[in-house]
Scaffold this motif. Sequence first.
Motif, PDB file in Angstrom:
ATOM      1  N   ALA A   3      -0.108 -10.376   0.831  1.00  0.00           N
ATOM      2  CA  ALA A   3       1.056 -11.134   1.259  1.00  0.00           C
ATOM      3  C   ALA A   3       1.433 -12.123   0.171  1.00  0.00           C
ATOM      4  O   ALA A   3       0.629 -12.514  -0.663  1.00  0.00           O
ATOM      5  CB  ALA A   3       0.754 -11.873   2.563  1.00  0.00           C
ATOM      6  N   ILE A   4       2.697 -12.552   0.177  1.00  0.00           N
ATOM      7  CA  ILE A   4       3.169 -13.501  -0.816  1.00  0.00           C
ATOM      8  C   ILE A   4       2.534 -14.853  -0.525  1.00  0.00           C
ATOM      9  O   ILE A   4       2.609 -15.359   0.581  1.00  0.00           O
ATOM     10  CB  ILE A   4       4.702 -13.624  -0.754  1.00  0.00           C
ATOM     11  N   ARG A   5       1.912 -15.470  -1.502  1.00  0.00           N
ATOM     12  CA  ARG A   5       1.246 -16.751  -1.324  1.00  0.00           C
ATOM     13  C   ARG A   5       2.025 -17.844  -2.048  1.00  0.00           C
ATOM     14  O   ARG A   5       2.748 -17.589  -3.016  1.00  0.00           O
ATOM     15  CB  ARG A   5      -0.178 -16.687  -1.882  1.00  0.00           C
ATOM     16  N   GLY A 173       4.445  -0.232  17.443  1.00  0.00           N
ATOM     17  CA  GLY A 173       4.397  -0.417  15.997  1.00  0.00           C
ATOM     18  C   GLY A 173       5.114   0.713  15.293  1.00  0.00           C
ATOM     19  O   GLY A 173       5.758   1.555  15.918  1.00  0.00           O
ATOM     20  N   ARG A 174       4.988   0.747  13.977  1.00  0.00           N
ATOM     21  CA  ARG A 174       5.647   1.744  13.147  1.00  0.00           C
ATOM     22  C   ARG A 174       4.753   2.952  12.939  1.00  0.00           C
ATOM     23  O   ARG A 174       3.552   2.919  13.186  1.00  0.00           O
ATOM     24  CB  ARG A 174       6.035   1.123  11.798  1.00  0.00           C
ATOM     25  N   ASN A 175       5.368   4.038  12.447  1.00  0.00           N
ATOM     26  CA  ASN A 175       4.590   5.240  12.138  1.00  0.00           C
ATOM     27  C   ASN A 175       4.030   5.161  10.718  1.00  0.00           C
ATOM     28  O   ASN A 175       4.362   4.269   9.946  1.00  0.00           O
ATOM     29  CB  ASN A 175       5.433   6.499  12.339  1.00  0.00           C
ATOM     30  N   SER A 176       3.169   6.099  10.379  1.00  0.00           N
ATOM     31  CA  SER A 176       2.359   5.981   9.163  1.00  0.00           C
ATOM     32  C   SER A 176       3.145   6.157   7.869  1.00  0.00           C
ATOM     33  O   SER A 176       2.632   5.821   6.798  1.00  0.00           O
ATOM     34  CB  SER A 176       1.200   6.984   9.200  1.00  0.00           C
ATOM     35  N   VAL A 177       4.376   6.671   7.904  1.00  0.00           N
ATOM     36  CA  VAL A 177       5.168   6.781   6.675  1.00  0.00           C
ATOM     37  C   VAL A 177       5.842   5.466   6.323  1.00  0.00           C
ATOM     38  O   VAL A 177       6.450   5.343   5.265  1.00  0.00           O
ATOM     39  CB  VAL A 177       6.234   7.898   6.782  1.00  0.00           C
ATOM     40  N   SER A 178       5.728   4.484   7.190  1.00  0.00           N
ATOM     41  CA  SER A 178       6.416   3.209   7.006  1.00  0.00           C
ATOM     42  C   SER A 178       5.620   2.257   6.122  1.00  0.00           C
ATOM     43  O   SER A 178       4.399   2.114   6.275  1.00  0.00           O
ATOM     44  CB  SER A 178       6.654   2.565   8.378  1.00  0.00           C
ATOM     45  N   GLY A 179       6.322   1.557   5.238  1.00  0.00           N
ATOM     46  CA  GLY A 179       5.683   0.508   4.462  1.00  0.00           C
ATOM     47  C   GLY A 179       5.237  -0.651   5.329  1.00  0.00           C
ATOM     48  O   GLY A 179       4.248  -1.335   5.028  1.00  0.00           O
ATOM     49  N   THR A 180       5.957  -0.889   6.430  1.00  0.00           N
ATOM     50  CA  THR A 180       5.563  -1.927   7.384  1.00  0.00           C
ATOM     51  C   THR A 180       4.209  -1.601   7.992  1.00  0.00           C
ATOM     52  O   THR A 180       3.348  -2.475   8.147  1.00  0.00           O
ATOM     53  CB  THR A 180       6.629  -2.061   8.477  1.00  0.00           C
ATOM     54  N   TYR A 181       4.001  -0.333   8.331  1.00  0.00           N
ATOM     55  CA  TYR A 181       2.716   0.135   8.865  1.00  0.00           C
ATOM     56  C   TYR A 181       1.598  -0.127   7.855  1.00  0.00           C
ATOM     57  O   TYR A 181       0.541  -0.662   8.201  1.00  0.00           O
ATOM     58  CB  TYR A 181       2.830   1.636   9.156  1.00  0.00           C
ATOM     59  N   GLY A 182       1.849   0.226   6.598  1.00  0.00           N
ATOM     60  CA  GLY A 182       0.813   0.080   5.577  1.00  0.00           C
ATOM     61  C   GLY A 182       0.456  -1.371   5.312  1.00  0.00           C
ATOM     62  O   GLY A 182      -0.726  -1.712   5.163  1.00  0.00           O
ATOM     63  N   LEU A 183       1.462  -2.243   5.246  1.00  0.00           N
ATOM     64  CA  LEU A 183       1.190  -3.654   4.996  1.00  0.00           C
ATOM     65  C   LEU A 183       0.493  -4.298   6.182  1.00  0.00           C
ATOM     66  O   LEU A 183      -0.435  -5.092   6.023  1.00  0.00           O
ATOM     67  CB  LEU A 183       2.484  -4.396   4.678  1.00  0.00           C
ATOM     68  N   LYS A 185      -1.427  -2.828   8.329  1.00  0.00           N
ATOM     69  CA  LYS A 185      -2.797  -2.309   8.319  1.00  0.00           C
ATOM     70  C   LYS A 185      -3.662  -3.089   7.319  1.00  0.00           C
ATOM     71  O   LYS A 185      -4.810  -3.452   7.607  1.00  0.00           O
ATOM     72  CB  LYS A 185      -2.782  -0.822   7.966  1.00  0.00           C
ATOM     73  N   ALA A 186      -3.101  -3.377   6.145  1.00  0.00           N
ATOM     74  CA  ALA A 186      -3.862  -4.075   5.111  1.00  0.00           C
ATOM     75  C   ALA A 186      -4.072  -5.542   5.441  1.00  0.00           C
ATOM     76  O   ALA A 186      -5.183  -6.063   5.322  1.00  0.00           O
ATOM     77  CB  ALA A 186      -3.148  -3.940   3.765  1.00  0.00           C
ATOM     78  N   GLU A 187      -3.011  -6.225   5.866  1.00  0.00           N
ATOM     79  CA  GLU A 187      -3.062  -7.679   6.022  1.00  0.00           C
ATOM     80  C   GLU A 187      -3.549  -8.129   7.391  1.00  0.00           C
ATOM     81  O   GLU A 187      -4.252  -9.127   7.506  1.00  0.00           O
ATOM     82  CB  GLU A 187      -1.678  -8.269   5.753  1.00  0.00           C
ATOM     83  N   ALA A 188      -3.155  -7.415   8.453  1.00  0.00           N
ATOM     84  CA  ALA A 188      -3.506  -7.851   9.807  1.00  0.00           C
ATOM     85  C   ALA A 188      -4.733  -7.141  10.357  1.00  0.00           C
ATOM     86  O   ALA A 188      -5.396  -7.674  11.251  1.00  0.00           O
ATOM     87  CB  ALA A 188      -2.317  -7.639  10.745  1.00  0.00           C
ATOM     88  N   LEU A 189      -5.035  -5.948   9.859  1.00  0.00           N
ATOM     89  CA  LEU A 189      -6.195  -5.195  10.351  1.00  0.00           C
ATOM     90  C   LEU A 189      -7.317  -5.119   9.325  1.00  0.00           C
ATOM     91  O   LEU A 189      -8.299  -4.400   9.541  1.00  0.00           O
ATOM     92  CB  LEU A 189      -5.785  -3.764  10.755  1.00  0.00           C
ATOM     93  N   CYS A 190      -7.199  -5.838   8.226  1.00  0.00           N
ATOM     94  CA  CYS A 190      -8.224  -5.814   7.171  1.00  0.00           C
ATOM     95  C   CYS A 190      -8.560  -4.381   6.763  1.00  0.00           C
ATOM     96  O   CYS A 190      -9.724  -4.028   6.586  1.00  0.00           O
ATOM     97  CB  CYS A 190      -9.477  -6.560   7.634  1.00  0.00           C
TER      98      CYS A 190
END
Length: 321
Positions: A3-5, A173-183, A185-190
């Motif tokens: 995420a942007i800091r 939530g979004r499906n797996s082709v979405s950039g929102t899904y990927g971010l 997953k990375a930031e909120a689900l570790c």
Amino acid sequence: MPAIRVSAFLLLLGSVIPCQASGEDYQKQPGVSGTITSVGSDTLGNLMTFWAEEFKSYYPHVAFQIQASGSSTAPAALTEGTANVGPMSRELKESEIAYFSKVHGYQPTVLKVAIDAIALFVDLHNPVAGLNLQEVDAIFSVTRYCGAAQPIAYWQQLGLPDSWNNKRIRLFGRNSVSGTYGLFKAEALCQGDFLATVNEQPGSASVVQSVAYSDGALGYAGFGYKTAGVRALPIARHNKDYIAPSMENIASGDYPLSRFLYLVVNKAPEQPLPLLEREFIRFILSPAGQDLVRRDGFIPVPEALIRQQLRIIDPELQQGR
């Protein structure tokens, strides 16, 4: 993608709050024609349409084909030549860069065109004050890599009053082709795995609409898709130090799930972009293009970054900026 800091913003931009691009607005250029084919992010789908409509007011004979099916579709379309611009709501993966480089012999060019955030939405009647990222992980993830001891499946586990005691949290939530899904997953689900009970939607607008009309719902989507029927929750990195998803907090990087939005293009090294793509990006980065960013609920790119990116697409464009 991290995420942007705040610290990163200060180092890169020299200021916290981005401003609209200064200087002269976009000026029409001779010889611009052809078709722009855009394949990529759903989050940027509306904004791409707004940019296209305004750009056509300068060049009525320019045609647009816009396919907003998810960020993961952009790299392949650019690599294979079926698109000449690829909007994305996340950074390129190493595998996507490698594939493009293998085909073309150089890396794709990535431009920052707006600032956004992922928001957690509830319906207007939900009294929850906010969530921290560990709670978000416990709600959405089967793995709980962020450290929660127990899953959270009911609103009563978050301290909601008696009328919410047996109300299950309905997830969207979004499906797996979405950039929102990927971010997310990375930031909120570790980098953990989603629960199978998350109702995956093809677009952010569908997520927000589902939350608005579903009892006890919670969904994540792009902040720019907020409507009058939902409330965007304040989010904390730890405990209850909640940060509201306001435009100021997103711009400063205080809000935990801030992000850049990107436009990826195929630009050969030491060469300017083809005229059509170059002028479209010049328009996007102009005050008129960045005003559309603001009107669509996103945050404009800072002037210092605009100048930097104009030099990327064509070194001569830095003049007068």
